[in-house]
Write an enzyme that holds these catalytic residues in place. Structure first.
Site, PDB file in Angstrom:
ATOM      1  N   ASP A 147       0.882  -1.162   0.000  1.00 15.14           N
ATOM      2  CA  ASP A 147       0.000   0.000   0.000  1.00 15.14           C
ATOM      3  C   ASP A 147       0.918   1.209   0.000  1.00 15.14           C
ATOM      4  OD1 ASP A 147      -1.634   2.164   0.565  1.00 15.14           O
ATOM      5  OD2 ASP A 147      -2.798   1.146   2.106  1.00 15.14           O
ATOM      6  N   SER A 156      -0.390  12.774 -15.309  1.00 14.98           N
ATOM      7  CA  SER A 156      -1.552  12.942 -16.176  1.00 14.98           C
ATOM      8  C   SER A 156      -1.481  14.329 -16.782  1.00 14.98           C
ATOM      9  CB  SER A 156      -2.834  12.798 -15.339  1.00 14.98           C
ATOM     10  OG  SER A 156      -3.958  13.307 -16.030  1.00 14.98           O
ATOM     11  N   TYR A 167      -7.361  14.941  -7.761  1.00 12.43           N
ATOM     12  CA  TYR A 167      -6.518  14.257  -8.731  1.00 12.43           C
ATOM     13  C   TYR A 167      -5.498  15.223  -9.328  1.00 12.43           C
ATOM     14  CZ  TYR A 167      -5.313  11.248 -12.714  1.00 12.43           C
ATOM     15  OH  TYR A 167      -4.648  10.488 -13.649  1.00 12.43           O
ATOM     16  N   SER A 182      -2.818  16.328  -6.770  1.00 13.36           N
ATOM     17  CA  SER A 182      -1.806  15.309  -6.472  1.00 13.36           C
ATOM     18  C   SER A 182      -0.831  15.139  -7.632  1.00 13.36           C
ATOM     19  CB  SER A 182      -2.476  13.974  -6.136  1.00 13.36           C
ATOM     20  OG  SER A 182      -3.181  13.451  -7.255  1.00 13.36           O
ATOM     21  N   LYS A 183      -1.325  15.237  -8.863  1.00 10.40           N
ATOM     22  CA  LYS A 183      -0.454  15.061 -10.031  1.00 10.40           C
ATOM     23  C   LYS A 183       0.444  16.278 -10.245  1.00 10.40           C
ATOM     24  CE  LYS A 183      -1.918  10.942 -11.095  1.00 10.40           C
ATOM     25  NZ  LYS A 183      -1.038   9.762 -10.928  1.00 10.40           N
TER      26      LYS A 183
END
Length: 273
Positions: free
Chosen positions: A64, A142, A155, A158-159
């Site tokens: 994890d 991304s 998202y 974080s990217k």
């Protein structure tokens, strides 16, 4: 592609049980790389390792990536088995789909823990070995890590964070022989949208997009291999991805409006024009 480049190289791939991670594991196994595969599902990893063991040496470690001790264990087990690390592919990731105003903040924390901290933890513990081998560290981000994606605040955040971390790491080790690559695939047919979290943190369970028209995970893996061979610092895939990044840099206000309109057309979109 020079497949011999990967012969006997020791590679760690996180998020290896599906999507880009699985496609990459299969490709690099066929090239003769020695693999350490990480994901949360031991059962899936065991099946994959058994399938690929006829082609190369495969270690799998239930991991994890949001837990630092798990990441350290992954690195330790890899070095214990193979004695070195040549390539670390930080691929494990999680997405989301909801308006920020509706979002439980625990969702953003979860995404930061997996996408950002997972990359940081694995890279931190692998770094001494990567410096020794003058190897490569990759962060799979991304287009949302270059241009904010509405309905995906956690998202995109974080990217963006992964990109900032890796860009800075590259500069710190500019003369140490370390290769650092930010790898941005764009929309890819994978499980990431099925597992994406909704406003309350539950998985959405199905993708809102037509996966059949997206780049396949196998094709993404081929581009990843090419980037590693060429030791690229950044790779942005797909024409729309490259165009989005270019427009974001040149005409940010126009890009904001176009992205809003594009994402609002998704089935069951959390926002509407």
């Amino acid at each position: 592609m020079n497949r011999k480049y990967f012969k006997d190289k020791v590679m760690i791939i996180t998020g290896a049980s599906s999507g880009i991670g699985l496609a990459s594991a299969k490709l690099f196994a066929s090239c003769g790389a020695k693999l350490a595969l990480a994901a949360r599902s031991s059962d899936k990893l065991a099946e994959i390792a058994e399938e690929l063991s006829s082609e190369t040496e495969v270690l799998y470690v239930r991991t994890d990536v949001s837990v630092e001790a798990d990441c350290k264990n992954l690195i330790d087990k890899t070095v214990e088995r193979f004695g070195r690390i040549d390539i670390l592919v930080n691929n494990a990731g999680l997405s989301m789909r909801a308006m920020f105003r509706d979002l439980d903040l625990s969702v953003i924390k979860t995404l930061m823990d997996v996408n950002f901290w997972g990359t940081v933890y694995c890279t931190k513990h692998a770094l001494p070995w990567l410096l020794k081998s003058r190897g490569s560290v990759v962060g799979v981000i991304s287009i949302a890590g270059y241009s904010g994606l509405p309905g995906r605040t956690g998202y995109s955040s974080s990217k963006y964070a992964v990109r900032g971390f890796l860009d800075t790491l590259r500069i710190e080790h500019l003369y140490d022989g370390l290769h650092v690559m930010v790898f941005a695939p764009g929309f890819t047919a994978s499980n990431v949208r099925n597992a994406a979290l909704t406003a309350d943190g539950s998985p959405q369970g199905r993708t809102p997009r037509d996966e059949g028209r997206m780049m396949t995970a196998e094709k993404v893996a081929e581009y990843l291999a090419k980037g590693l061979i060429r030791r690229k610092s950044h790779m942005i895939l797909t024409p729309i991805g490259k165009l989005t990044v270019l427009m974001h840099n040149l005409w940010p206000s126009l890009t904001d409006r176009l992205e809003f309109s594009y994402m609002a057309k998704e089935p069951d979109s959390p926002f509407h024009k």
